[in-house]
Scaffold this active site. Structure first.
Site, PDB file in Angstrom:
ATOM      1  CE  LYS A 138      -4.192  -1.959   1.789  1.00 39.60           C
ATOM      2  NZ  LYS A 138      -3.727  -3.292   1.383  1.00 39.60           N
ATOM      3  CG  ASP A 185       0.257 -13.275 -10.353  1.00 40.42           C
ATOM      4  OD1 ASP A 185      -0.239 -14.174  -9.656  1.00 40.42           O
ATOM      5  OD2 ASP A 185       0.056 -12.062 -10.148  1.00 40.42           O
ATOM      6  NE  ARG A 229      -0.085 -13.655  -1.730  1.00 40.00           N
ATOM      7  CZ  ARG A 229      -0.626 -12.436  -1.722  1.00 40.00           C
ATOM      8  NH1 ARG A 229      -1.240 -11.967  -2.794  1.00 40.00           N
ATOM      9  NH2 ARG A 229      -0.559 -11.675  -0.673  1.00 40.00           N
TER      10      ARG A 229
END
Ligand code: F6P
Length: 371
Positions: free
Chosen positions: A74, A140, A288
């Site tokens: 963030k 990914d 994950r």
């Protein structure tokens, strides 16, 4: 002579981060380089919170998922939201003071282990005069210039086991069972796990799907006496002329779009089209977490060790890559912050190669790809 290096892990976590940190620290030890780890990604860099890393700290972490440094997706040090006197949000650029402090504290280089957004910030720091080395991180497998990213095969292992597990219950009930997997705007995890798990249909973002084709595949299997079907759906898969399924958009976060719902949508529509019970399981963060698979431990150790080797040799502003079976590097500038248009989304990614071996093999063995 490089004497002191900082390291941070930024963005979503990924199996293999700890093995990269260990690879960095062990390589540094032999060269007499001190390593400090900033905590919680760029947040700790801004707040100057760090720990000293040495082989005592990194002992035993090679197998563990997550990151001993903590992470954060963030915080962008170039645009930190702060409220002004009128209560409005302004954005503050902390990068100049960070670079000044790191130089004052005698850091020779900062190793950024992160995804696209974090590496872009790393690249932007090089423009402020900081020496940076990037290590790409994501389950990914969608980083340009890199054949395989660490964490990918761990996620594929978990997703494959999930397919094995839903298959036995699908067979027992003659149902259509779906598995939604991660991967953001790329279908690498879905494609690899779908092939490994023996899925009948795999839907990926790179091939917008036609549900009538998927229904046809289910009917064909029924005609052959196979009552159940397994469909793997990448979270970024979308119908022809349709939109990405977005679960939420998250305020000021650099990772503003949270995908989700593709598997549920396909299950609902397939049930309507075929009249056969169809249910989705979303695998989520199981992909994950947990231990890192052996392949990713090796790859991560190579990534980490190469990052420190580059630092020691003074080859800064590069990103470590794995290309044609070899650990090597490319200029950070060539990779970070480059946008690729993927349907409605715009992102810096390496999509599944539609002419590649995996797609060809999938088609040859009769897997439906929704087109
Ligand atoms: O990029 C890695 C990834 O796990 C994606 O596959 C997924 O869409 C996303 O991160 C989830 O991120 P977050 O931690 O923000 O939920």
């Amino acid at each position: 002579m490089v004497k002191k290096v900082g390291v941070l892990t930024a963005g979503g976590d990924c199996p293999g981060l700890n093995a990269v940190i260990r690879g960095i620290v062990k390589t540094a030890e032999y060269a007499g380089v001190e390593v400090y780890g900033f905590l919680e990604g760029y947040k700790g860099l801004i707040e100057n919170r760090y720990i000293k890393l040495d082989p005592r700290v990194t002992g035993g972490i090679i197998s563990k998922g997550g990151t001993i440094l903590g992470s954060n997706n963030k915080t962008n040090p170039f645009a930190i939201p702060v409220k002004n006197d009128k209560g409005e949000v302004d954005y503050e650029d902390k990068s100049f003071e960070i670079v000044e402090r790191l130089k004052r504290d005698n850091y020779d280089c900062l190793i950024v282990i992160g995804g696209d957004g974090s590496l872009k910030s790393g690249r932007d720091f090089t423009r402020r005069g900081l020496n940076v080395i990037g290590v790409p991180k994501t389950i990914d497998n969608d980083v340009p210039h890199t054949d395989i990213t660490f964490g990918f095969y761990t996620a594929v292992d978990v997703a494959t086991e999930a397919i094995d597990r839903i298959k036995t219950t699908a067979e027992s009930h003659g149902r259509v069972l779906l598995l939604e997997v991660m991967g953001r705007y790329a279908g690498w995890i879905a494609l690899a796990a779908g092939i490994a798990g023996g899925a009948d249909t795999i839907l990926i973002p790179e091939i917008p799907y036609d549900l009538t084709k998927v229904a046809e595949k289910i009917r064909q299997r029924r005609a052959l006496g196979k009552k159940h079907s397994i469909i793997v759906v990448a979270e970024g898969a979308k119908p022809v002329d349709g939109e990405l399924m977005v679960k939420a958009t998250v305020g000021d976060s650099p990772d503003a779009v949270r995908l989700g719902g593709a598997g549920d949508y396909v299950a609902r529509e397939i049930e309507k089209l075929t009249g056969i019970e169809a249910r989705n399981t979303t695998l989520g963060y199981l992909q994950r977490g947990g231990n890192t698979c052996a392949y990713d431990r090796i790859l991560s150790t190579e990534y980490g060790s190469m990052a420190m080797k580059l630092a020691i040799e003074g080859k800064f502003n590069e990103m470590v890559t794995f290309t044609d079976g070899k650990i090597t590097h490319v200029p950070l500038d060539e990779v970070a912050g480059k946008e690729t248009k993927i349907g409605a989304a715009s992102s810096n990614i390496k999509p599944v190669d539609l002419d590649g071996d995996w797609i060809e093999t999938a088609r040859r063995i009769g897997i439906c790809l929704g087109d």
